[in-house]
Design an enzyme around this catalytic site. Structure first.
Site, mmCIF file in Angstrom:
data_model
loop_
_atom_site.group_PDB
_atom_site.id
_atom_site.type_symbol
_atom_site.label_atom_id
_atom_site.label_comp_id
_atom_site.label_asym_id
_atom_site.label_seq_id
_atom_site.Cartn_x
_atom_site.Cartn_y
_atom_site.Cartn_z
ATOM 1 N N SER A 145 30.031 33.015 -68.252
ATOM 2 C CA SER A 145 30.310 32.446 -66.945
ATOM 3 C C SER A 145 30.868 33.534 -66.041
ATOM 4 C CB SER A 145 31.328 31.315 -67.069
ATOM 5 O OG SER A 145 32.606 31.877 -67.319
ATOM 6 N N LYS A 146 31.207 33.119 -64.836
ATOM 7 C CA LYS A 146 31.716 34.092 -63.848
ATOM 8 C C LYS A 146 32.934 34.847 -64.373
ATOM 9 C CE LYS A 146 30.024 32.694 -59.403
ATOM 10 N NZ LYS A 146 29.907 31.229 -59.301
ATOM 11 N N ARG A 147 33.685 34.194 -65.253
ATOM 12 C CA ARG A 147 34.870 34.849 -65.806
ATOM 13 C C ARG A 147 34.529 36.182 -66.467
ATOM 14 N NH1 ARG A 147 36.587 32.970 -70.108
ATOM 15 N NH2 ARG A 147 34.900 31.462 -70.370
#
Ligand code: GLU
Length: 498
Positions: free
Chosen positions: A255-257
């Site tokens: 994910s963006k993390r």
């Protein structure tokens, strides 16, 4: 896989966000499968979620796919025999199929309100049961249905799921079978008349004669519902191949993390399409031949085989992607990289926005000189500082020491005088001058080159001087937004600074 049974695959994104690594890999595997077998790659837009679909995302994904080289021969922007290819343009078709299923009693009207369904769900969870539709409207008496429809009560259309087992042979995961009692009667049409993903997907895959559905394993549970819908339509389902989820290095869903994941992000940071598709192809698939990993898209296509797609989750490894990108940057000549690199140079004020043949040829050579020092193209301007030169020049300790020593200073001074006296500093001119300094000073090897490097660059180490010095010399005569210091001027300033 012959002409009677052509491979037809589709990529069916929902334009609700930017394309990310996961769905691009899905697009890629579909494209590869079609390409390998001379099949057709269809691009269909699944935009039935009106609240979240946006045309800018559709435009962006079209641009991303084109940039990556994953071209489609049928679908939006291309047309084809089985269009239209945007789901919101196909509502008549879905209505027709919904009417048919209702007519044949394969589907039924469900009048349960959202609040009622929620309450049932809450109770089921409380009893630690898997939440599923309780079947309240499965067998309503015809009179009651007529009355409620007449009254204008809102209803959804649900598939009447049969008892027994439902399964399919997944080309990656093998046979997957479940009891249909685990499946709630899926909603085919919502109470506002809009068709649901599972229903549209089946109608479209059927009408578009899709032979293989290749998509993320997040859809595995939908596939059972879809197989039941095919059955209700008395149609043969396509073959299914589900791709395992891509995880971040920490084992969590990517994910963006984990940093950049949208293709737009990667493009902006100067990843090459060649590197991205190469890297993504290896996320869950491995080439059968000789273990070579750096492969062009057409080489991958020649070798691609769903049989070598693994079912264990693939781990997204930025370090490996960077290595892949570096490798591709090395392979591609600077003049070809310039198109993608130019925005980075102009943003840094190093190149003008408009190009000219002389500027482009020079910039291409600058890129070739410094590209070994970057992982992605946005790092090129910083690497090119060695050509532009700071004013006043920055000296590192190594260069300072080389020039402070009397022998080094002698070499540097002699070199600078000759450069100042000479004309344009070509590679041959540079070699000649170095030869002259060598005879005049009697120094050779490191004692000769180290002071020359120090006085030309202010650094103890760096790129090949025979290439660098002429590039600086030429750059100094080009109309650049930030002037390049000529080697002579830079050397003078460096000498003054020691
Ligand atoms: N629109 C769906 C998605 O983006 C497509 C799934 C499918 O390929 O069937 O996840």
């Amino acid at each position: 896989m012959n002409s009677e049974n052509p491979i037809r695959v589709r990529f069916a994104p929902s334009p609700t966000g930017f394309l990310h690594v996961g769905n691009v890999r899905t697009a890629l595997f579909n494209w590869l499968l079609a390409g390998r077998h001379g099949g057709t790659f269809v691009l269909r837009i699944e935009d039935t979620d009106a609240a979240r679909s946006e045309t800018r995302f559709e435009r962006q994904l079209v641009e991303d796919l084109s940039w990556l080289g994953l071209d489609w021969s049928e679908g939006i922007d291309r047309g084809g025999e089985y269009g239209p290819y945007r789901q919101t343009d196909r509502y008549d078709l879905y209505r027709r199929y919904a009417a048919r299923l209702l007519d044949e009693d394969r589907a039924y009207r469900c009048f349960c309100s959202a609040a009622e369904l929620e309450e049932t769900r809450r109770l089921q969870l409380e009893r630690r049961e898997t939440p599923r539709y309780a079947g309240t409207c499965r067998r309503l008496p015809p009179d009651e249905i007529r009355e409620r429809v007449g009254r204008g009560d809102p209803f959804t259309l649900r598939l009447r799921v049969r008892p027994g087992c439902v399964g399919f042979d997944d080309l990656v995961f093998g046979r997957i079978e479940i009891e249909t009692s685990q499946v709630s009667d899926p909603v085919l049409v919502r109470s506002d008349g809009s068709p649901t993903y599972n229903f549209c997907c089946v109608v479209d895959d059927l009408l578009m004669r899709i032979s293989h559905v290749v998509r993320g394993d997040g859809h595995l549970s939908n596939t059972h519902r879809q197989v039941l819908i095919y059955e209700a339509l008395s149609a043969e389902p396509p073959r299914f191949a589900h791709l395992s989820t891509i995880l971040g290095p920490d084992g969590q869903k990517l994910s963006k993390r984990h940093g950049a994941t949208s293709i737009e992000d990667f493009r902006r940071r100067g990843y090459l399409p060649e590197a991205l598709v190469n890297y993504l192809a290896l996320l869950g698939w491995s080439p059968p031949e000789d273990g070579r990993e750096v492969l062009a898209l057409d080489e991958i296509r020649e070798q691609f085989d769903l049989g070598r797609v693994q079912k264990s989750p693939a781990i997204f490894d930025t370090a490996k992607l960077d290595w892949m990108n570096r490798t591709w940057i090395h392979r591609i000549p600077g003049t070809e990289l310039l198109g993608a690199a130019r925005p980075h140079f102009t943003a840094a004020g190093l190149l003008p926005a408009e190009s000219s043949p002389a500027l482009d040829a020079w910039a291409g050579r600058v890129i070739d000189l410094v590209k070994t020092r970057v992982d992605h193209l946005d790092q090129l301007p910083e690497a090119a500082e060695v050509v532009y030169g700071a004013d006043p020049p920055a000296l590192d300790a190594d260069a300072r020491a080389a020039l402070a020593a009397p022998e080094g200073r002698e070499v540097a001074l002699d070199f600078v005088r000759r450069v100042e006296a000479g004309g344009a500093l070509t590679p041959e001119g540079y070699r000649r001058i170095v030869g002259e300094v060598k005879s005049a000073t009697g120094r050779k090897g490191r004692h000769l080159y180290h002071p020359i490097r120090a006085v030309l660059t202010g650094q103890g180490s760096g790129p090949d001087l025979e290439t660098l010095a002429p590039l600086c010399d030429e750059g100094a005569r080009l109309p650049l937004p930030r002037p390049v210091l000529s080697p002579a001027a830079r050397a003078r300033r460096i000498l003054e600074a020691v």
